[in-house]
Design a protein around this motif. Structure first.
Motif, mmCIF file in Angstrom:
data_model
loop_
_atom_site.group_PDB
_atom_site.id
_atom_site.type_symbol
_atom_site.label_atom_id
_atom_site.label_comp_id
_atom_site.label_asym_id
_atom_site.label_seq_id
_atom_site.Cartn_x
_atom_site.Cartn_y
_atom_site.Cartn_z
ATOM 1 N N CYS A 296 0.855 -1.184 0.000
ATOM 2 C CA CYS A 296 0.000 0.000 0.000
ATOM 3 C C CYS A 296 0.889 1.230 0.000
ATOM 4 N N GLU B 163 -1.674 -5.215 11.586
ATOM 5 C CA GLU B 163 -2.520 -4.369 10.752
ATOM 6 C C GLU B 163 -2.215 -4.472 9.256
ATOM 7 N N GLN C 213 -4.428 -3.042 5.634
ATOM 8 C CA GLN C 213 -3.979 -1.844 4.922
ATOM 9 C C GLN C 213 -3.705 -2.144 3.450
ATOM 10 N N HIS D 158 -7.038 -2.018 1.320
ATOM 11 C CA HIS D 158 -7.900 -0.836 1.374
ATOM 12 C C HIS D 158 -7.678 0.009 0.108
ATOM 13 N N ASN E 50 -3.825 0.848 -3.157
ATOM 14 C CA ASN E 50 -4.167 0.606 -1.763
ATOM 15 C C ASN E 50 -3.491 1.659 -0.897
ATOM 16 N N PRO F 18 -3.483 3.163 3.484
ATOM 17 C CA PRO F 18 -3.913 2.817 4.836
ATOM 18 C C PRO F 18 -5.276 3.416 5.179
ATOM 19 N N THR F 19 -5.926 2.807 6.140
ATOM 20 C CA THR F 19 -7.201 3.314 6.641
ATOM 21 C C THR F 19 -6.968 4.537 7.526
ATOM 22 N N PHE G 81 -5.549 3.517 10.970
ATOM 23 C CA PHE G 81 -4.112 3.223 10.931
ATOM 24 C C PHE G 81 -3.302 4.512 10.802
ATOM 25 N N ASN G 82 -3.758 5.402 9.937
ATOM 26 C CA ASN G 82 -3.017 6.635 9.687
ATOM 27 C C ASN G 82 -2.932 7.545 10.909
#
Length: 370
Positions: free
Chosen positions: A106, A192, A196, A199, A211, A213-214, A217-218
């Motif tokens: 990602c 995680e 990621q 996504h 992709n 990160p969500t 997560f960010n």
């Protein structure tokens, strides 16, 4: 009397989409071309020229701007737009190549962050950072097939340029100097990783999908990234602006509590408080969007660092003078001492981490001084 720096900040806020109702400030009167040039210099140093141009477009017709200033700002905004399109396309092709090689991945920061802005094309793109969910050795081997001289360190390895855009492949998204905090964080990253790398988002102008990160997560990862830059070189306004737009996406009370717990576990709580203070001062972040209470002591220190050093500290006079290996390491020691009372855990562990890192890199053959 309003300073040039304050006028710059107000114009940035307008470029970000904030209104007079948000901060209670009217658009400033810029005295002359000289002051405009100072404002444009600040925008360049902070890598936010595209956002500044959006703010300039909000100026009423009675606030006449020098023609040369308007043309220069417009041309700069078009350069940023063009480069964003280039990076978007390169990111799509790069990720497809990595996935074809069998590695989940990602894109960190960059193109994903730009999607949070009112106008993604106004955010100044940098290089492409890709998190490749695989072991360090396998990622370094993959990188050196394309670039035999690829330089690796604890969390990433350089990769061959993609369409002229610099690339870093991360086997660890970020790290902490404190070994206990870092061990906890790396375990969390591993847990995680799968989510990621699944996504997907669609980039503008038909560039394709990647992709990223969500948001959950960010909120942790990008706080770590900012801490890394504060301790090792410097932090700029663009990274703080990214985090502002991330927080504007919102979060639940349960997510807020979870983030606070992770900040504590990873040694990031003090940094989070400093960031909340700076985001409030610069961009009028509402209190209900703060993850932790603002920390004034650390926040004032961080704000001075951001305003003085510019993007990644590149405009700090001491950083610009430190061109040799020895000078750069001496500067790191000075930074550790300066921040010892602000972020004691990271600063005390930084020399130990560098010593450990030297031996960690030996199997990769990458301890040459540059």
């Amino acid at each position: 009397m309003m300073t040039t720096g304050k006028k710059f900040v107000i114009l940035l806020r307008r470029g970000m989409g904030l209104t007079m109702q948000d901060d209670g400030k009217e658009l400033p009167v810029i005295e002359d071309e000289k002051e405009w040039l100072q404002i444009m210099r600040l925008a360049k140093e902070q890598a936010v020229s595209g956002i500044l141009f959006r703010g300039m477009q909000q100026m009423p017709s009675e606030f006449s701007m020098p023609r040369q200033i308007v043309l220069r700002s417009y041309m700069r905004s078009q350069e940023i737009l063009k480069y964003n399109k280039k990076v978007d396309g390169a990111a799509v092709r790069l990720c497809a190549k990595i996935e074809q090689a069998g590695f989940p991945c990602c894109v960190l920061k960059g193109q994903g962050n730009a999607l949070l802005y009112p106008d993604p094309s106004a955010r100044m793109a940098g290089d492409i950072d890709v998190w490749v969910a695989a072991s360090p050795k396998s990622v370094v081997d993959f990188a050196r097939k394309a670039l035999p001289s690829a330089h690796a360190c604890y969390h990433h390895v350089t990769y061959a340029k993609c369409d002229g855009v610099e690339v870093e492949l991360h086997y660890r998204p970020a790290f902490m100097n404190n070994p206990l905090h870092n061990r906890r964080m790396q375990r969390w990253f591993l847990k995680e990783a799968e989510a990621q790398c699944k996504h997907g988002v669609t980039l503008p102008n038909g560039a394709g999908t990647i992709n990223v990160p969500t948001d959950a997560f960010n909120r942790i990862f990008q706080m770590t990234h900012m801490m890394n830059h504060v301790v090792h070189e410097g932090l700029g306004m663009r990274q703080l602006m990214d985090y502002y737009f991330l927080l504007r996406r919102g979060f639940t009370p349960e997510e807020k509590l979870h983030d606070q717990q992770l900040f504590q576990q990873f040694g990031l709580y003090g940094m989070a408080g400093a960031v909340m203070y700076v985001l409030r001062w610069l961009f009028v972040l509402p209190e209900d969007l703060m993850l932790v209470p603002p920390d004034q002591k650390r926040g004032v220190f961080l704000l001075k660092e951001v305003l003085y050093g510019g993007n990644f500290g590149h405009y700090d006079p001491q950083t610009r003078k430190a061109r040799t290996w020895g000078a750069r390491n001496m500067l790191r020691i000075k930074r550790d001492l300066k921040m010892l009372t602000i972020f004691p855990s990271e600063c005390l562990c930084e020399p130990l981490f560098r010593m450990w890192h030297f031996f960690w890199r030996i199997p990769f053959g990458i301890n040459e001084r540059k």
